[in-house]
Design an enzyme around this catalytic site. Structure first.
Site, PDB file in Angstrom:
ATOM      1  N   LYS A 214       0.811  -0.926  -0.063  1.00  0.00           N
ATOM      2  CA  LYS A 214       0.400  -0.469  -0.264  1.00  0.00           C
ATOM      3  C   LYS A 214       0.906   1.015   0.383  1.00  0.00           C
ATOM      4  O   LYS A 214       0.422   2.139  -0.736  1.00  0.00           O
ATOM      5  CB  LYS A 214      -0.892  -0.016   1.063  1.00  0.00           C
ATOM      6  CG  LYS A 214      -2.017  -1.082   1.368  1.00  0.00           C
ATOM      7  CD  LYS A 214      -2.824  -0.809   1.761  1.00  0.00           C
ATOM      8  CE  LYS A 214      -4.161  -2.265   1.451  1.00  0.00           C
ATOM      9  NZ  LYS A 214      -3.322  -3.220   1.543  1.00  0.00           N
TER      10      LYS A 214
HETATM   11  C1  PLP Z   1      -4.384  -4.371   0.678  1.00  0.00           C
HETATM   12  C2  PLP Z   1      -3.580  -5.808   0.483  1.00  0.00           C
HETATM   13  C3  PLP Z   1      -3.760  -6.883  -0.388  1.00  0.00           C
HETATM   14  C4  PLP Z   1      -4.739  -6.571  -1.173  1.00  0.00           C
HETATM   15  O1  PLP Z   1      -5.146  -5.479  -1.890  1.00  0.00           O
HETATM   16  P1  PLP Z   1      -6.426  -5.419  -2.287  1.00  0.00           P
HETATM   17  O2  PLP Z   1      -5.965  -4.595  -3.248  1.00  0.00           O
HETATM   18  O3  PLP Z   1      -7.436  -4.728  -1.761  1.00  0.00           O
HETATM   19  O4  PLP Z   1      -7.206  -6.359  -3.426  1.00  0.00           O
HETATM   20  C5  PLP Z   1      -3.040  -7.495  -0.347  1.00  0.00           C
HETATM   21  N1  PLP Z   1      -1.943  -8.088   0.542  1.00  0.00           N
HETATM   22  C6  PLP Z   1      -1.335  -7.029   1.511  1.00  0.00           C
HETATM   23  C7  PLP Z   1      -0.391  -7.141   2.312  1.00  0.00           C
HETATM   24  C8  PLP Z   1      -2.150  -5.663   1.804  1.00  0.00           C
HETATM   25  O5  PLP Z   1      -2.061  -5.026   2.308  1.00  0.00           O
END
Ligand code: PLP
Length: 467
Positions: A112
């Protein structure tokens, strides 16, 4: 570039308004009116460029009309210069034509950061130009709050308050949030559950007087700018393994469908992607959808991959909009049907077209641990539980071996040390820039599970910012 709502009944907006608005007024999500096009030559010309330079090329068309290329470039260079690997998003080879894309070299060691670090700077840039301030309020069960805090800390136009459930996050998760002592950041430990935190945040946003007085805002995963910033690493990694002269398979551990949707966007822009593989944990609503063409909501069970413990994937609506031929009215009807009944039947034609590109595979916790163990034994690569699901799903979907597989690794193993230790027998160390995390001083305020108390707290903090 202009943006339209997936429900077709909200004003057409420019990039900066979409950035600040989040959700559209008709309840839909914003998508670009047209897709910028990159020819094979444009893509070939990205070979050898830095991550930041590719980012500028990929994103400039999306901000056109709101920001100059130079303004964007300044923000992009500032963002990715702070990542701890010189390649920003390095690739590791697992097997013949199989790669892992490590998206965990940002400040909070999860993917993120790649979008939020830029989005925080974009917010600040646009707000400063307009002479405005916002108060960002959010709730976290532990794993995503830190990325938002790190994105907003020390930004002059932003105050941020993040609620977490007191004593119900892991020590690493809490420390990543509460050791940020910046003046514009507050952590609130609520004496309640994550759902209590989330309900209070919703209540604050639904209190329109309060929301307008303090200019409440969010940086959640439906924000278009987050999707936009995620498109970059699809281009960067594809070019590194031979695009545009080969077509790619990507696999993505998926929750809210934001990350894998960015891969879809890259394909719309001309990147040769032949397959997008979605990895699910036991909360497998998406995998079931790709098997049957029916979206059916179910309860959520806790797993070793908590960032994928979702009931409904909010960004999926953007995909539906495309496959229903950009028919906002039809999207609105399907979404209403889903909200009312917990079930949505995709028209056969649209479902068939989706299946030409997408597939899904699910892994429960035991299978996830087994993949972590065997990957480490065979390749030395230590995967966190989310990334392991992405790798497993990708290997399963990697049928055309001439097409490189890139599996997205979304968190550093040290972010989920208990699961990694259970799978591999050893505890992964924190990366160097976080090694002293447990020695850093913390700051947070404990509040009762009471909306009035939280409202007063946010108001007092936001007022301070306006003094
Ligand atoms: C947020 C997150 C996901 C999922 O991503 P999306 O964009 O919501 O599909 C997968 N793995 C980790 C470690 C995350 O923080």
């Amino acid at each position: 570039m202009k943006y339209v709502s997936t429900r077709g009944n909200a004003p057409v907006l420019s990039f900066d308004d979409v950035l600040l608005a989040g959700l559209a007024r008709d309840g839909g999500l914003y998508v670009p009116q047209t897709w910028p096009q990159f020819s094979a030559d444009d893509i070939r010309a990205m070979r050898g460029l830095s991550y930041a330079e590719i980012a500028i090329r990929v994103m400039t068309p999306f901000v056109e009309g709101c920001m100059t290329r130079d303004e964007l470039a300044t923000l992009v260079h500032d963002t990715y210069a702070r990542f701890t690997h010189p390649a920003v998003a390095p690739l590791k080879q697992l097997d013949a034509n199989q790669w892992v894309l490590e998206l965990f070299h940002g400040p909070t060691i999860a993917f993120k950061d790649y979008a939020l670090q830029l989005v925080g700077r974009l917010f600040d840039h646009v707000l400063t130009k307009r002479g405005q301030r916002v108060t960002i309020v959010g709730a976290t069960s532990g794993d995503t709050g830190s990325a938002a805090i790190e994105a907003c800390r020390d930004r002059g136009s932003i105050d941020i308050v993040i609620l977490h459930p007191h004593n119900r996050t892991s020590a690493v998760q809490r420390k990543q949030m509460t050791t940020v002592l910046s003046d514009n950041v507050r952590n609130v430990a609520v004496e309640g559950t994550f759902d209590d935190c989330q309900d209070m945040v919703k209540a604050l946003f639904n209190d329109h007087d309060f929301r307008d007085t303090y200019n409440l805002s969010a940086v959640n995963s439906i924000n278009w700018a987050r999707v936009m910033a995620q498109i970059v690493y699809y281009f960067a990694s594809a070019v590194a393994v031979g695009a545009p002269d080969v077509s790619m398979t990507f696999s993505v551990p998926t929750g809210n469908f934001g990350n894998v949707f960015a891969g879809f966007c890259a394909r719309q822009m001309g990147l040769p992607i032949e397959k997008l593989v979605v990895g699910s944990n036991s909360n497998d609503i998406l995998t079931r959808f790709f098997e049957k063409g029916v979206m059916e909501a179910d309860g959520v069970v806790p797993t070793l991959s908590p960032s994928m413990d979702i009931q409904v994937s909010s960004n999926f609506e953007r995909l539906v909009f495309h496959y229903l031929g950009n028919d906002g009215k039809a999207v609105g009807q399907l979404m209403e049907e889903f909200r009312a009944t917990g079930r949505m039947d995709m028209p056969q034609g649209a479902y068939g077209a989706m299946r030409e590109l997408f597939e899904g595979h699910r892994y429960d916790d035991d299978q996830t641990l087994a993949v972590m163990k065997s990957t480490q034994a065979k390749t030395g690569e230590v995967l966190d539980p989310h990334s392991a699901i992405g790798v497993a799903a990708g290997v399963k979907g990697h049928v055309n071996k001439a097409s490189p597989l890139v599996a997205l690794a979304t968190a550093h193993p040290a972010k989920f040390p208990d699961a990694v230790e259970k799978a591999t027998g050893s505890r992964p160390p924190l990366p160097a820039h976080m090694a002293d995390l447990f020695d850093r001083p913390e700051r947070f305020d404990v509040l009762p599970n009471d909306l009035g108390a939280v409202r007063d707290y946010v108001a007092a903090f936001a007022k301070r910012g306006r003094a």
